[in-house]
Design a protein around this motif. Structure first.
Motif, PDB file in Angstrom:
ATOM      1  N   LEU A 223      32.508 -93.421  26.254  1.00  0.00           N
ATOM      2  CA  LEU A 223      31.191 -93.845  25.781  1.00  0.00           C
ATOM      3  C   LEU A 223      30.183 -92.686  25.825  1.00  0.00           C
ATOM      4  CD1 LEU A 223      30.990 -97.336  27.528  1.00  0.00           C
ATOM      5  CD2 LEU A 223      31.446 -96.871  25.114  1.00  0.00           C
ATOM      6  N   ALA A 224      30.274 -91.855  26.863  1.00  0.00           N
ATOM      7  CA  ALA A 224      29.340 -90.730  26.974  1.00  0.00           C
ATOM      8  C   ALA A 224      29.570 -89.719  25.859  1.00  0.00           C
ATOM      9  CB  ALA A 224      29.492 -90.056  28.341  1.00  0.00           C
ATOM     10  N   VAL A 225      30.821 -89.451  25.530  1.00  0.00           N
ATOM     11  CA  VAL A 225      31.120 -88.529  24.433  1.00  0.00           C
ATOM     12  C   VAL A 225      30.598 -89.097  23.117  1.00  0.00           C
ATOM     13  CG1 VAL A 225      32.992 -87.497  23.087  1.00  0.00           C
ATOM     14  CG2 VAL A 225      33.104 -87.485  25.581  1.00  0.00           C
ATOM     15  N   ALA A 226      30.765 -90.386  22.929  1.00  0.00           N
ATOM     16  CA  ALA A 226      30.285 -91.011  21.688  1.00  0.00           C
ATOM     17  C   ALA A 226      28.771 -90.897  21.565  1.00  0.00           C
ATOM     18  CB  ALA A 226      30.716 -92.471  21.648  1.00  0.00           C
ATOM     19  N   GLN A 227      28.046 -91.076  22.659  1.00  0.00           N
ATOM     20  CA  GLN A 227      26.583 -90.967  22.616  1.00  0.00           C
ATOM     21  C   GLN A 227      26.139 -89.536  22.348  1.00  0.00           C
ATOM     22  OE1 GLN A 227      24.338 -93.334  22.612  1.00  0.00           O
ATOM     23  NE2 GLN A 227      25.878 -94.952  22.812  1.00  0.00           N
ATOM     24  N   ARG A 228      26.839 -88.582  22.944  1.00  0.00           N
ATOM     25  CA  ARG A 228      26.468 -87.175  22.697  1.00  0.00           C
ATOM     26  C   ARG A 228      26.759 -86.793  21.250  1.00  0.00           C
ATOM     27  NH1 ARG A 228      29.387 -82.989  22.161  1.00  0.00           N
ATOM     28  NH2 ARG A 228      31.227 -83.965  23.081  1.00  0.00           N
ATOM     29  N   VAL A 229      27.902 -87.202  20.731  1.00  0.00           N
ATOM     30  CA  VAL A 229      28.256 -86.887  19.350  1.00  0.00           C
ATOM     31  C   VAL A 229      27.280 -87.540  18.380  1.00  0.00           C
ATOM     32  CG1 VAL A 229      30.025 -87.171  17.577  1.00  0.00           C
ATOM     33  CG2 VAL A 229      30.684 -86.515  19.893  1.00  0.00           C
ATOM     34  N   ALA A 230      26.796 -88.715  18.735  1.00  0.00           N
ATOM     35  CA  ALA A 230      25.871 -89.426  17.853  1.00  0.00           C
ATOM     36  C   ALA A 230      24.554 -88.682  17.682  1.00  0.00           C
ATOM     37  CB  ALA A 230      25.609 -90.827  18.396  1.00  0.00           C
ATOM     38  N   LEU A 231      24.237 -87.815  18.641  1.00  0.00           N
ATOM     39  CA  LEU A 231      23.003 -87.037  18.515  1.00  0.00           C
ATOM     40  C   LEU A 231      23.086 -86.024  17.387  1.00  0.00           C
ATOM     41  CD1 LEU A 231      22.252 -86.323  22.282  1.00  0.00           C
ATOM     42  CD2 LEU A 231      21.132 -87.999  20.814  1.00  0.00           C
ATOM     43  N   GLY A 232      24.314 -85.646  17.015  1.00  0.00           N
ATOM     44  CA  GLY A 232      24.498 -84.673  15.941  1.00  0.00           C
ATOM     45  C   GLY A 232      24.161 -83.268  16.402  1.00  0.00           C
ATOM     46  N   GLY A 233      23.979 -82.370  15.422  1.00  0.00           N
ATOM     47  CA  GLY A 233      23.628 -80.997  15.746  1.00  0.00           C
ATOM     48  C   GLY A 233      22.124 -80.851  15.872  1.00  0.00           C
ATOM     49  N   GLY A 234      21.649 -79.664  15.523  1.00  0.00           N
ATOM     50  CA  GLY A 234      20.212 -79.445  15.538  1.00  0.00           C
ATOM     51  C   GLY A 234      19.700 -78.953  16.869  1.00  0.00           C
ATOM     52  N   PRO A 235      18.420 -79.205  17.170  1.00  0.00           N
ATOM     53  CA  PRO A 235      17.791 -78.634  18.368  1.00  0.00           C
ATOM     54  C   PRO A 235      18.426 -79.080  19.674  1.00  0.00           C
ATOM     55  CG  PRO A 235      16.148 -79.473  16.817  1.00  0.00           C
ATOM     56  CD  PRO A 235      17.475 -79.935  16.320  1.00  0.00           C
ATOM     57  N   CYS A 236      18.992 -80.297  19.692  1.00  0.00           N
ATOM     58  CA  CYS A 236      19.537 -80.797  20.960  1.00  0.00           C
ATOM     59  C   CYS A 236      20.679 -79.932  21.476  1.00  0.00           C
ATOM     60  CB  CYS A 236      19.989 -82.247  20.810  1.00  0.00           C
ATOM     61  SG  CYS A 236      21.453 -82.467  19.775  1.00  0.00           S
ATOM     62  N   THR A 237      21.404 -79.265  20.592  1.00  0.00           N
ATOM     63  CA  THR A 237      22.534 -78.431  21.025  1.00  0.00           C
ATOM     64  C   THR A 237      22.081 -77.180  21.756  1.00  0.00           C
ATOM     65  OG1 THR A 237      22.583 -77.284  18.894  1.00  0.00           O
ATOM     66  CG2 THR A 237      23.954 -79.249  19.118  1.00  0.00           C
ATOM     67  N   ARG A 238      20.776 -76.880  21.683  1.00  0.00           N
ATOM     68  CA  ARG A 238      20.257 -75.707  22.384  1.00  0.00           C
ATOM     69  C   ARG A 238      19.671 -76.060  23.750  1.00  0.00           C
ATOM     70  NH1 ARG A 238      18.543 -74.695  16.993  1.00  0.00           N
ATOM     71  NH2 ARG A 238      16.440 -75.476  17.433  1.00  0.00           N
ATOM     72  N   GLN A 239      19.708 -77.328  24.105  1.00  0.00           N
ATOM     73  CA  GLN A 239      19.177 -77.754  25.394  1.00  0.00           C
ATOM     74  C   GLN A 239      20.219 -77.549  26.501  1.00  0.00           C
ATOM     75  OE1 GLN A 239      17.330 -81.637  25.445  1.00  0.00           O
ATOM     76  NE2 GLN A 239      16.897 -81.544  23.245  1.00  0.00           N
ATOM     77  N   LEU A 240      19.728 -77.222  27.679  1.00  0.00           N
ATOM     78  CA  LEU A 240      20.625 -77.021  28.816  1.00  0.00           C
ATOM     79  C   LEU A 240      21.342 -78.318  29.175  1.00  0.00           C
ATOM     80  CD1 LEU A 240      18.418 -74.757  31.128  1.00  0.00           C
ATOM     81  CD2 LEU A 240      20.340 -74.065  29.687  1.00  0.00           C
ATOM     82  N   GLU A 241      20.648 -79.446  29.022  1.00  0.00           N
ATOM     83  CA  GLU A 241      21.264 -80.729  29.344  1.00  0.00           C
ATOM     84  C   GLU A 241      22.462 -81.012  28.443  1.00  0.00           C
ATOM     85  OE1 GLU A 241      17.090 -80.662  30.629  1.00  0.00           O
ATOM     86  OE2 GLU A 241      18.106 -80.279  28.726  1.00  0.00           O
ATOM     87  N   TYR A 242      22.392 -80.577  27.186  1.00  0.00           N
ATOM     88  CA  TYR A 242      23.502 -80.774  26.250  1.00  0.00           C
ATOM     89  C   TYR A 242      24.741 -80.024  26.745  1.00  0.00           C
ATOM     90  CZ  TYR A 242      26.069 -80.925  21.823  1.00  0.00           C
ATOM     91  OH  TYR A 242      27.024 -81.130  20.867  1.00  0.00           O
ATOM     92  N   HIS A 243      24.556 -78.785  27.124  1.00  0.00           N
ATOM     93  CA  HIS A 243      25.698 -77.989  27.592  1.00  0.00           C
ATOM     94  C   HIS A 243      26.197 -78.475  28.953  1.00  0.00           C
ATOM     95  CE1 HIS A 243      25.527 -75.069  24.319  1.00  0.00           C
ATOM     96  NE2 HIS A 243      24.214 -75.154  24.410  1.00  0.00           N
ATOM     97  N   ALA A 244      25.292 -79.018  29.782  1.00  0.00           N
ATOM     98  CA  ALA A 244      25.726 -79.600  31.049  1.00  0.00           C
ATOM     99  C   ALA A 244      26.603 -80.826  30.801  1.00  0.00           C
ATOM    100  CB  ALA A 244      24.516 -79.976  31.892  1.00  0.00           C
ATOM    101  N   CYS A 245      26.244 -81.630  29.786  1.00  0.00           N
ATOM    102  CA  CYS A 245      27.085 -82.781  29.429  1.00  0.00           C
ATOM    103  C   CYS A 245      28.471 -82.324  28.976  1.00  0.00           C
ATOM    104  CB  CYS A 245      26.414 -83.600  28.334  1.00  0.00           C
ATOM    105  SG  CYS A 245      25.008 -84.592  28.886  1.00  0.00           S
ATOM    106  N   LEU A 246      28.511 -81.275  28.157  1.00  0.00           N
ATOM    107  CA  LEU A 246      29.803 -80.736  27.716  1.00  0.00           C
ATOM    108  C   LEU A 246      30.649 -80.298  28.903  1.00  0.00           C
ATOM    109  CD1 LEU A 246      28.825 -78.565  24.599  1.00  0.00           C
ATOM    110  CD2 LEU A 246      30.079 -80.714  24.595  1.00  0.00           C
ATOM    111  N   LYS A 247      30.012 -79.632  29.843  1.00  0.00           N
ATOM    112  CA  LYS A 247      30.736 -79.134  31.020  1.00  0.00           C
ATOM    113  C   LYS A 247      31.344 -80.274  31.818  1.00  0.00           C
ATOM    114  CE  LYS A 247      29.785 -77.036  35.513  1.00  0.00           C
ATOM    115  NZ  LYS A 247      28.757 -76.386  36.358  1.00  0.00           N
TER     116      LYS A 247
END
Length: 546
Positions: A223-247
């Protein structure tokens, strides 16, 4: 200032053979200060002049590792110990460094001048004792550097990773976080207040708890992966929280893959979770969510969470040391011991003596490549032929024109490069083997008489033959007698120089700690050899005729 000079002169005179007095006289700190010139000196606020010098910072860091002190203990000793205060460079009335300032400097050195202290002191040692660098043989080995993190159970690993994933997801998308929490069972993933502690449970109860937690963790991850993917690309991919979620998605996914066998339906929902057989568990398994770089080092009957320290030494000094993942095989870093010396010191030994862990032809080839064929790896080869009942690659020979010849004298008719390994596959036709007296021993039950016989010859066969030939010489036995020296040095590093347990988390911190521990050992050994030489000259002066 006059009082400081008089006091320190008395202290130094009373401690002429002390290690700090020796280091002050032998080590030129100018090179260390220049290497750290990029460090920004400040006193906490912009515009204020620093109350310390670069020389004081460098000497304080050396003092810390020479004595295996903490940063706080180093601060106390600089303030109260006259000899330490003199060595670092403070007068009697000056205020010394605090532990935070020293820690900040050490962090900068770790990030920007990682090898400076180890390499520079080794260069100065070589200039003072040139006979040490000229020793033709080095001995290599590995030892465990334990993580400071506590080993966690499977349930704790899953819960901590899931908790961190949801924390960063909430910072990234609060709405998505709420939807994930609504779609899972928090009590199954994170436990309840009525849940009994794991150490009170029977094995069957612990297994059931792990399965329940893994099921909830897998649903949370999906479910967490689905929510992150739903955000799409753009500015959110440059946020530290985005990369922390990936980690933390990667961490949780690896934990589930390593520790459980999970079956899902077409939509990715969990249908079954089981414990895998012991032999099918994943490699480089994590044992802590605090120290993610630490993995399990299995050595004999012992399994330790931490890092694999790879070291190359002479009879007296450490010439190279580095940290590897705990689960990395001992042979992984053998060539790096040579490559690092060549890159940073411009020197490689003529021999590197290792144990059976390096006894694979590929490792011999890697060492030759790393040293430009200047270093000979000396090790006992692992005999993989003991378990074979039929002829293997070592029973076949290559003639003068590069053809493969079987034990009965037949020449392979076809040869092609293998797509799955480094080497070539040779083929003998079935008609060549008809009537051969060695047929049963060559083919056995694996190849029918009507089929061709294939033989794979590794690209490293040349190194294998040379290494095997060297093991039968008297020089090899002499080299192997040097092996105990590395065990002695490892014992001193781990017992007295702080190289047994990591003081910080992460591979980079572990490697930095090992290098400064090795620097401390080298300085102490240099001091000991110099004192022994002075004593010998004092009690046995040279005769008039030389």
């Amino acid at each position: 200032e006059w009082l400081s000079e008089q006091h320190y002169a008395t202290v130094v005179a009373q401690n002429r053979e002390h290690l700090l007095v020796f280091v002050q006289g032998q080590v030129d700190f100018t090179a260390l200060e220049k290497g750290c010139a990029g460090y920004s000196l400040y006193d906490g606020q912009a515009g204020q002049a620093p109350t310390y010098t670069m020389g004081q910072l460098c000497r304080a860091l050396v003092v810390k590792y020479l004595n295996h002190w903490s940063y706080r203990r180093t601060e106390v000793e600089m303030r109260s110990n006259s000899l330490v205060r003199w060595f670092v460079g403070y007068g009697l009335r000056e205020t010394t460094l605090d532990h935070v300032t020293l820690w900040r400097f050490a962090e900068w050195v770790r990030q920007h001048a990682h090898r400076l202290f180890f390499d520079e002191t080794l260069r100065q040692l070589d200039r003072a004792l040139p006979e040490e660098q000229c020793q033709e043989a080095q001995i290599g080995d590995t030892f465990a550097l334990l993580s400071r993190a506590h080993e966690e159970t499977r349930t704790q690993l899953l819960r901590n990773a899931g908790r961190r994933l949801l924390h960063y997801l909430a910072l990234l998308t609060p709405v998505g976080h709420a939807q994930v929490v609504a779609g899972i069972e928090p009590g199954a993933l994170f436990g309840t207040t009525q849940e009994r502690p794991e150490h009170y449970l029977e094995k069957s109860e612990r297994d059931a708890l792990e399965i329940r937690t893994a099921t909830a963790a897998h649903a949370c991850l999906r479910l967490a992966v689905a929510q992150r993917v739903a955000l799409g690309g753009g500015p959110c991919t440059r946020q530290l929280e985005y990369h922390a979620c990936l980690k933390w998605e990667e961490v949780l996914a690896k934990l589930l893959k390593d520790e459980f066998t999970i079956t899902t339906d077409d939509q990715g929902r969990t249908t079954q979770v089981m414990h895998p057989e012991k032999k099918t568990k994943g490699s480089y398994r994590r044992g802590s969510t605090i120290d993610l770089d630490a993995t399990f080092r299995v050595h004999g009957d012992f399994s330790q969470l931490g890092y694999n320290a790879n070291v190359a030494v002479t009879v007296n000094f450490v010439r190279e040391i580095n940290a590897m993942p705990g689960a990395a095989p001992d042979s992984t870093g053998v060539a790096d011991l040579i490559a690092n010396q060549k890159e940073h010191l411009g020197f490689v030994p003529s021999k590197l003596i290792y144990d059976r862990a390096a006894g694979m032809p590929k490792i011999f080839a890697d060492v030759a490549r790393a040293s430009d064929n200047q270093t000979q790896l000396v090790a006992r080869l692992i005999d993989y032929g003991k378990s074979r009942e039929r002829f293997g690659p070592s029973d076949f020979t290559v003639n003068d024109i590069g053809q493969l010849v079987c034990p009965n004298g037949q020449v392979a008719t076809k040869v092609y490069k293998s797509n799955s390994a480094d080497g070539f596959t040779y083929r003998f036709q079935a008609k060549q083997c008809q009537g051969c007296p060695l047929l049963d021993k060559c083919r056995g039950d694996a190849v029918k008489p009507t089929q061709y016989r294939q033989v794979f010859i590794s690209s490293y066969a040349y190194f294998q033959r040379n290494a095997l030939a060297y093991t039968k010489t008297a020089a090899f036995l002499v080299d192997m007698k040097l092996r105990p020296h590395v065990e002695r040095i490892i014992a001193i590093l781990t017992r007295y120089n702080g190289a047994r347990r990591a003081v910080a988390y992460g591979m980079d911190n572990a490697d930095f700690q090992l290098k400064l521990c090795a620097m401390a050992y080298n300085l102490k050994r240099w001091h000991k050899l110099t004192r022994d030489q002075q004593k010998a000259q004092r009690y046995h002066p040279p005769s008039a005729d030389g």
